[in-house]
Design a protein around this motif. Sequence first.
Motif, PDB file in Angstrom:
ATOM      1  N   LEU A   1     -75.458-119.410  -5.520  1.00  0.00           N
ATOM      2  CA  LEU A   1     -74.863-118.825  -6.716  1.00  0.00           C
ATOM      3  C   LEU A   1     -75.709-117.617  -7.063  1.00  0.00           C
ATOM      4  O   LEU A   1     -76.887-117.746  -7.377  1.00  0.00           O
ATOM      5  CB  LEU A   1     -74.855-119.839  -7.863  1.00  0.00           C
ATOM      6  CG  LEU A   1     -74.433-119.313  -9.245  1.00  0.00           C
ATOM      7  CD1 LEU A   1     -72.999-118.800  -9.215  1.00  0.00           C
ATOM      8  CD2 LEU A   1     -74.591-120.399 -10.303  1.00  0.00           C
ATOM      9  N   ARG A   2     -75.124-116.433  -6.987  1.00  0.00           N
ATOM     10  CA  ARG A   2     -75.940-115.210  -7.053  1.00  0.00           C
ATOM     11  C   ARG A   2     -75.330-114.167  -7.982  1.00  0.00           C
ATOM     12  O   ARG A   2     -74.123-113.951  -7.984  1.00  0.00           O
ATOM     13  CB  ARG A   2     -76.102-114.616  -5.658  1.00  0.00           C
ATOM     14  CG  ARG A   2     -76.886-113.316  -5.592  1.00  0.00           C
ATOM     15  CD  ARG A   2     -76.996-112.824  -4.172  1.00  0.00           C
ATOM     16  NE  ARG A   2     -77.881-113.645  -3.384  1.00  0.00           N
ATOM     17  CZ  ARG A   2     -79.204-113.459  -3.267  1.00  0.00           C
ATOM     18  NH1 ARG A   2     -79.777-112.454  -3.915  1.00  0.00           N
ATOM     19  NH2 ARG A   2     -79.928-114.241  -2.508  1.00  0.00           N
ATOM     20  N   ARG A   3     -76.201-113.515  -8.743  1.00  0.00           N
ATOM     21  CA  ARG A   3     -75.800-112.345  -9.524  1.00  0.00           C
ATOM     22  C   ARG A   3     -75.940-111.097  -8.664  1.00  0.00           C
ATOM     23  O   ARG A   3     -76.940-110.913  -7.968  1.00  0.00           O
ATOM     24  CB  ARG A   3     -76.684-112.193 -10.766  1.00  0.00           C
ATOM     25  CG  ARG A   3     -76.318-110.947 -11.609  1.00  0.00           C
ATOM     26  CD  ARG A   3     -77.349-110.692 -12.693  1.00  0.00           C
ATOM     27  NE  ARG A   3     -78.626-110.270 -12.135  1.00  0.00           N
ATOM     28  CZ  ARG A   3     -78.918-109.011 -11.796  1.00  0.00           C
ATOM     29  NH1 ARG A   3     -78.015-108.052 -11.936  1.00  0.00           N
ATOM     30  NH2 ARG A   3     -80.112-108.722 -11.312  1.00  0.00           N
ATOM     31  N   CYS A   4     -74.927-110.237  -8.705  1.00  0.00           N
ATOM     32  CA  CYS A   4     -74.995-108.944  -8.036  1.00  0.00           C
ATOM     33  C   CYS A   4     -74.856-107.855  -9.107  1.00  0.00           C
ATOM     34  O   CYS A   4     -74.177-108.052 -10.123  1.00  0.00           O
ATOM     35  CB  CYS A   4     -73.881-108.798  -7.002  1.00  0.00           C
ATOM     36  SG  CYS A   4     -74.040-109.928  -5.597  1.00  0.00           S
TER      37      CYS A   4
ATOM     38  N   VAL B   1     -67.481-118.195   3.292  1.00  0.00           N
ATOM     39  CA  VAL B   1     -66.603-117.824   2.180  1.00  0.00           C
ATOM     40  C   VAL B   1     -67.440-117.208   1.069  1.00  0.00           C
ATOM     41  O   VAL B   1     -68.462-117.773   0.656  1.00  0.00           O
ATOM     42  CB  VAL B   1     -65.837-119.047   1.644  1.00  0.00           C
ATOM     43  CG1 VAL B   1     -65.188-118.739   0.301  1.00  0.00           C
ATOM     44  CG2 VAL B   1     -64.774-119.486   2.649  1.00  0.00           C
ATOM     45  N   TYR B   2     -66.998-116.044   0.608  1.00  0.00           N
ATOM     46  CA  TYR B   2     -67.569-115.398  -0.572  1.00  0.00           C
ATOM     47  C   TYR B   2     -66.537-115.489  -1.685  1.00  0.00           C
ATOM     48  O   TYR B   2     -65.461-114.873  -1.595  1.00  0.00           O
ATOM     49  CB  TYR B   2     -67.890-113.935  -0.294  1.00  0.00           C
ATOM     50  CG  TYR B   2     -69.102-113.718   0.579  1.00  0.00           C
ATOM     51  CD1 TYR B   2     -70.337-113.376   0.020  1.00  0.00           C
ATOM     52  CD2 TYR B   2     -69.015-113.838   1.973  1.00  0.00           C
ATOM     53  CE1 TYR B   2     -71.451-113.165   0.818  1.00  0.00           C
ATOM     54  CE2 TYR B   2     -70.132-113.632   2.785  1.00  0.00           C
ATOM     55  CZ  TYR B   2     -71.344-113.298   2.195  1.00  0.00           C
ATOM     56  OH  TYR B   2     -72.450-113.104   2.991  1.00  0.00           O
TER      57      TYR B   2
ATOM     58  N   LEU C   1     -71.336-120.796   2.034  1.00  0.00           N
ATOM     59  CA  LEU C   1     -70.591-120.571   0.806  1.00  0.00           C
ATOM     60  C   LEU C   1     -71.453-119.776  -0.163  1.00  0.00           C
ATOM     61  O   LEU C   1     -72.615-120.137  -0.421  1.00  0.00           O
ATOM     62  CB  LEU C   1     -70.195-121.900   0.165  1.00  0.00           C
ATOM     63  CG  LEU C   1     -69.512-121.837  -1.207  1.00  0.00           C
ATOM     64  CD1 LEU C   1     -68.175-121.090  -1.120  1.00  0.00           C
ATOM     65  CD2 LEU C   1     -69.298-123.244  -1.754  1.00  0.00           C
ATOM     66  N   PHE C   2     -70.868-118.688  -0.702  1.00  0.00           N
ATOM     67  CA  PHE C   2     -71.568-117.818  -1.641  1.00  0.00           C
ATOM     68  C   PHE C   2     -70.685-117.616  -2.875  1.00  0.00           C
ATOM     69  O   PHE C   2     -69.530-117.182  -2.757  1.00  0.00           O
ATOM     70  CB  PHE C   2     -71.880-116.465  -1.005  1.00  0.00           C
ATOM     71  CG  PHE C   2     -72.640-116.571   0.287  1.00  0.00           C
ATOM     72  CD1 PHE C   2     -74.021-116.650   0.300  1.00  0.00           C
ATOM     73  CD2 PHE C   2     -71.956-116.602   1.507  1.00  0.00           C
ATOM     74  CE1 PHE C   2     -74.726-116.755   1.492  1.00  0.00           C
ATOM     75  CE2 PHE C   2     -72.647-116.708   2.711  1.00  0.00           C
ATOM     76  CZ  PHE C   2     -74.039-116.789   2.701  1.00  0.00           C
ATOM     77  N   LEU C   3     -71.216-117.930  -4.048  1.00  0.00           N
ATOM     78  CA  LEU C   3     -70.516-117.741  -5.312  1.00  0.00           C
ATOM     79  C   LEU C   3     -71.179-116.569  -6.035  1.00  0.00           C
ATOM     80  O   LEU C   3     -72.334-116.658  -6.439  1.00  0.00           O
ATOM     81  CB  LEU C   3     -70.602-119.011  -6.167  1.00  0.00           C
ATOM     82  CG  LEU C   3     -70.212-120.323  -5.469  1.00  0.00           C
ATOM     83  CD1 LEU C   3     -70.400-121.505  -6.408  1.00  0.00           C
ATOM     84  CD2 LEU C   3     -68.785-120.258  -4.957  1.00  0.00           C
TER      85      LEU C   3
ATOM     86  N   MET D   1     -70.517-123.695 -13.383  1.00  0.00           N
ATOM     87  CA  MET D   1     -71.021-123.639 -12.021  1.00  0.00           C
ATOM     88  C   MET D   1     -71.962-124.813 -11.721  1.00  0.00           C
ATOM     89  O   MET D   1     -72.595-125.354 -12.622  1.00  0.00           O
ATOM     90  CB  MET D   1     -71.778-122.324 -11.790  1.00  0.00           C
ATOM     91  CG  MET D   1     -70.914-121.074 -11.829  1.00  0.00           C
ATOM     92  SD  MET D   1     -69.692-121.010 -10.485  1.00  0.00           S
ATOM     93  CE  MET D   1     -68.194-121.316 -11.427  1.00  0.00           C
ATOM     94  N   PRO D   2     -72.063-125.215 -10.451  1.00  0.00           N
ATOM     95  CA  PRO D   2     -73.039-126.248 -10.082  1.00  0.00           C
ATOM     96  C   PRO D   2     -74.456-125.739 -10.271  1.00  0.00           C
ATOM     97  O   PRO D   2     -74.704-124.522 -10.296  1.00  0.00           O
ATOM     98  CB  PRO D   2     -72.726-126.526  -8.612  1.00  0.00           C
ATOM     99  CG  PRO D   2     -72.010-125.310  -8.125  1.00  0.00           C
ATOM    100  CD  PRO D   2     -71.269-124.757  -9.300  1.00  0.00           C
ATOM    101  N   SER D   3     -75.374-126.632 -10.415  1.00  0.00           N
ATOM    102  CA  SER D   3     -76.783-126.272 -10.615  1.00  0.00           C
ATOM    103  C   SER D   3     -77.595-126.655  -9.390  1.00  0.00           C
ATOM    104  O   SER D   3     -77.079-127.265  -8.445  1.00  0.00           O
ATOM    105  CB  SER D   3     -77.322-126.978 -11.859  1.00  0.00           C
ATOM    106  OG  SER D   3     -77.163-128.389 -11.737  1.00  0.00           O
ATOM    107  N   GLU D   4     -78.869-126.308  -9.405  1.00  0.00           N
ATOM    108  CA  GLU D   4     -79.748-126.711  -8.313  1.00  0.00           C
ATOM    109  C   GLU D   4     -79.960-128.224  -8.373  1.00  0.00           C
ATOM    110  O   GLU D   4     -79.978-128.802  -9.464  1.00  0.00           O
ATOM    111  CB  GLU D   4     -81.084-125.969  -8.428  1.00  0.00           C
ATOM    112  CG  GLU D   4     -80.935-124.465  -8.184  1.00  0.00           C
ATOM    113  CD  GLU D   4     -82.243-123.702  -8.265  1.00  0.00           C
ATOM    114  OE1 GLU D   4     -83.066-124.079  -9.123  1.00  0.00           O
ATOM    115  OE2 GLU D   4     -82.426-122.778  -7.471  1.00  0.00           O
ATOM    116  N   PRO D   5     -80.076-128.948  -7.260  1.00  0.00           N
ATOM    117  CA  PRO D   5     -80.190-128.434  -5.891  1.00  0.00           C
ATOM    118  C   PRO D   5     -78.848-128.271  -5.157  1.00  0.00           C
ATOM    119  O   PRO D   5     -78.855-127.988  -3.964  1.00  0.00           O
ATOM    120  CB  PRO D   5     -81.037-129.507  -5.213  1.00  0.00           C
ATOM    121  CG  PRO D   5     -80.586-130.770  -5.874  1.00  0.00           C
ATOM    122  CD  PRO D   5     -80.330-130.396  -7.317  1.00  0.00           C
ATOM    123  N   THR D   6     -77.713-128.485  -5.862  1.00  0.00           N
ATOM    124  CA  THR D   6     -76.423-128.335  -5.175  1.00  0.00           C
ATOM    125  C   THR D   6     -76.235-126.914  -4.668  1.00  0.00           C
ATOM    126  O   THR D   6     -75.675-126.690  -3.585  1.00  0.00           O
ATOM    127  CB  THR D   6     -75.273-128.713  -6.123  1.00  0.00           C
ATOM    128  OG1 THR D   6     -75.464-130.059  -6.571  1.00  0.00           O
ATOM    129  CG2 THR D   6     -73.925-128.602  -5.426  1.00  0.00           C
TER     130      THR D   6
END
Length: 459
Positions: free
Chosen positions: A306-309, A398-399, A431-433, A449-454
């Motif tokens: 799960l990433r901020r761009c 998948v993005y 998989l990238f969100l 959104m799911p959290s760590e460690p998922t």
Amino acid sequence: MRFPNSRDLNDEQEKVYLYAPTDGRMLVTGPPGTGKTVLAVLRALEVAKTNRRPVLAMFNKVLRTYTGGRNPDRSAAHWEKIRFVTVIQFFSALWDRLGVPPSKDDETILLGTPFGEKDEAKSLGAVWDPKSWYPGSRKPGCWKIDGEIYQRSPAKFARWKPRPIRPTKADDAKAIDWERYNLALGRHAASLNWAAIDFEILIVDEAQDFPPAFFSLLRRLSEGFFGNETCPSVMILADENQRIGQDNSTIADIIREMEISEDRHYRLTTNFRNTSQVAKAAAHFYAGMQTGLPALPSRTGPIPELRRCSDRSAVRARVLRYAENNPRHQIGVICLGSDRVREQYYEDLRKHAGSNSLVQTYSSVNSAHENAAEMEFDRPCVTVLNRASCKGLEFDAVYVVSLEEAASSGEQADFFKMHMYVMCSRSRENLFLLWNGCEGASPSVLGLMPSEPTVRIRG
């Protein structure tokens, strides 16, 4: 990627493939990755080998192209007997071939008026419409008459074989109004061309996105309630957790409308597509419907991100870098938000991709991008889609992009979770969100959104 054949099936799938009845109606349910689409294709192929005529109807054009180009059998002769269509295409063509006559509540009637008789049709109140299609015509353009004018003197128009426009939803001219479709067939059953039922089995994949009236129609056709002597068998494949619209059906709806007995309801539970890590991330969005979750796969892989761009260009750079480092992979970029968002990502990726890289897209609302038949799924590529077009597909990576564009609050939250469940489960391996925003931003969608460690959270 090689499409599985009958030797790759597990016990659950073989039970359907080898022992499911060949008459009447049956239902196959299972979560993403359990092989419903594979079974639909293999079942159609097996029917074709027995010299019967199968129709394989898909939810959308992209899935039709995806399945229609993935023959798991060495013989093209059997494969060519399968009719690959979308549900809307198939029932629109069936409406025309049945020759449904006008009803009193039809607002517009189409006329098969030859050129030499156009002046007479015009004098009776008909107008020329260059965009309407008369049934069986090879090009657009026909004369039409207001339904009220037609009903005053129907005999005056009889020689031009008047036909009603297939019933559509008031808010969507591309969507069939299944209740009115049902009603018209029942009302005119005695006069319809039932030779149009020229198939022995109809297989419908991703069926959950059609309303209950659609399944009532299938049941009536399969039992000859309309008066049709040919009663095709019907195989439905569905997962109510993968509904993407609001005019859809639960498994309970399908069972009720189709009158499916317990011995004709087959359940799949084994996830073949995803890694354990991807399956766990997708399961976070599970909405708790009857189909259930599949057992976690034993195959493992990278933890989803799960990433901020910072912006769209940063997303593009990440996708193209992945493509460069994984030249054999198929990559899906699934866009939330409007179709304009999809178009922007597609144009940006296409512009900056290497000359040997394939970047493709599809849109049902953009005429420049609506030819699904030209899409390729058997070579490495980047495929850019809206969320509604990704059903049934799978990619190495998948993005899911533009999360910040999603409507995810209040009543929209459950639909958003269903959409995310579908999109995340398209991934075989990675998989990238991704969401766009400045440092320190926190859009509300992150709360779902799911959290760590998922997932690994970055940015």
